[in-house]
Design an enzyme around this catalytic site. Sequence first.
Site, PDB file in Angstrom:
ATOM      1  N   LEU A 118       0.870  -1.267   0.272  1.00 29.26           N
ATOM      2  CA  LEU A 118      -0.122  -0.013  -0.286  1.00 29.26           C
ATOM      3  C   LEU A 118       1.285   1.247   0.200  1.00 29.26           C
ATOM      4  CD1 LEU A 118      -3.237  -1.192   2.906  1.00 29.26           C
ATOM      5  CD2 LEU A 118      -3.094  -0.910  -0.080  1.00 29.26           C
ATOM      6  N   SER A 150       3.838   2.599   1.468  1.00 26.74           N
ATOM      7  CA  SER A 150       4.141   2.987   3.040  1.00 26.74           C
ATOM      8  C   SER A 150       5.122   4.170   2.782  1.00 26.74           C
ATOM      9  CB  SER A 150       4.501   1.882   3.950  1.00 26.74           C
ATOM     10  OG  SER A 150       4.906   0.944   3.748  1.00 26.74           O
ATOM     11  N   GLU A 157      14.281   7.339  -4.191  1.00 27.16           N
ATOM     12  CA  GLU A 157      13.870   5.556  -3.895  1.00 27.16           C
ATOM     13  C   GLU A 157      14.861   4.893  -4.901  1.00 27.16           C
ATOM     14  OE1 GLU A 157      10.229   4.541  -2.392  1.00 27.16           O
ATOM     15  OE2 GLU A 157      10.824   2.206  -3.049  1.00 27.16           O
ATOM     16  N   ASP A 178       3.357   4.854  -7.461  1.00 28.37           N
ATOM     17  CA  ASP A 178       3.318   5.416  -5.797  1.00 28.37           C
ATOM     18  C   ASP A 178       3.416   7.044  -5.127  1.00 28.37           C
ATOM     19  OD1 ASP A 178       2.922   2.770  -5.877  1.00 28.37           O
ATOM     20  OD2 ASP A 178       4.730   2.466  -5.170  1.00 28.37           O
TER      21      ASP A 178
END
Length: 385
Positions: free
Chosen positions: A124, A126, A159, A171
């Site tokens: 999901l 995070s 990231e 995301d």
Amino acid sequence: MTPKDRAVHHFRAHFGKSPALVARAPGRVNLIGEHTDYNEGFVLPVAVDRAAWVAASPRPDPVAHIVAADMGKEAIFSLNPVPPREGNWADYPRGVAWALGGRGFVLSGMDAVLASDVPIGAGLSSSAAVEVAFAWTWRTLSGLSLERTELALLCQRAENEYVGVRCGVMDQMASVWGREGHAILIDCRTLEVEHVPVPPGIAIVVADTLVRRELAASEYNRRRRECEEAVRILAQHLPGIRALRDVTPEDLERFGRYLPPLLLKRARHVVHSNARVLTVVRAFRAGDLETVGAAMRQSHISLRDDYEVSSPELDTLAEAAWEVPGCYGARLTGAGFGGCIVALADKDAVDELERHLKRAYEARFGRTPTVLVCQPSGGAQAEAV
Ligand code: GLA
């Protein structure tokens, strides 16, 4: 206590004053279009009512002092220069500071507390929620002129290049572009965003296998390489293609025979998934939930058989959901290997869906999956305290 209250409460306890602001960035659940973002295709995520919150105040020196309320940990690091990655939770805020600094922004020092209710490692997002929450905090504290899409791209860069995970852009885009009551159609090539209303009366149900797979990162990177290799081979017959986004189902019919069988399966998943996202958007607009559900089910089968990122636990939950009257469709969501399925169901059918998912999963695995009903929520924001 809500994560917002937790962040503010811990801030007061730790720093002995009230924070100047709180920033919120949601997690996401992807309705359809999996492993298409890094192939420059389409995705249809929803920002959910689970989020990372950061309570923060500026400080005069170029230092970030960050407390992770949920873990009882803290990190103190320089913003000028940002130190190298350490392989722990603080790499997310450090990576964001590194990416913002690399873009030429001068960041305010800050004291901050992070709290989140996005389940960790469940698919999901995070980590994207944490990245976006910190980027939004710095944007607000330092008055950066940074619009949503560029902020999402800088978080993705953090990231990819600082934390070292080769994720796509879905995301972070979902976390900045969320809108109440809407799903978000993202063209991952042009980065255009279109909000698509989720029909009223429909519940978005997420069920968590509770399985967390260490393998996920290496398998994810392997899938990316396989897609790149498929493009390289297909480009010999389809000059001008840059990504699987450029390949149509008809192209694949004609030229798929030049691909080794494994790469043909991977390409087939991506090419048909892009088409399915657009089908679902049209069907949502027409209120045709049967078509939405059928596409979700085909998506799961394709992720299971062609992309090979499902697991017995995910298959059990998806198949159980398909059996429930009033549940239109269900599929694994996120990268796969573990984590969650997402189902769309009539609000009236949610109780029975939850019971059936738990029954089926307990009977086979002896554990109870967590079931959440998610509300499509707004994107990243900050407010004064
Ligand atoms: C992870 C990545 C996303 C996307 C999905 C699969 O969530 O972070 O960028 O590739 O997997 O659709």
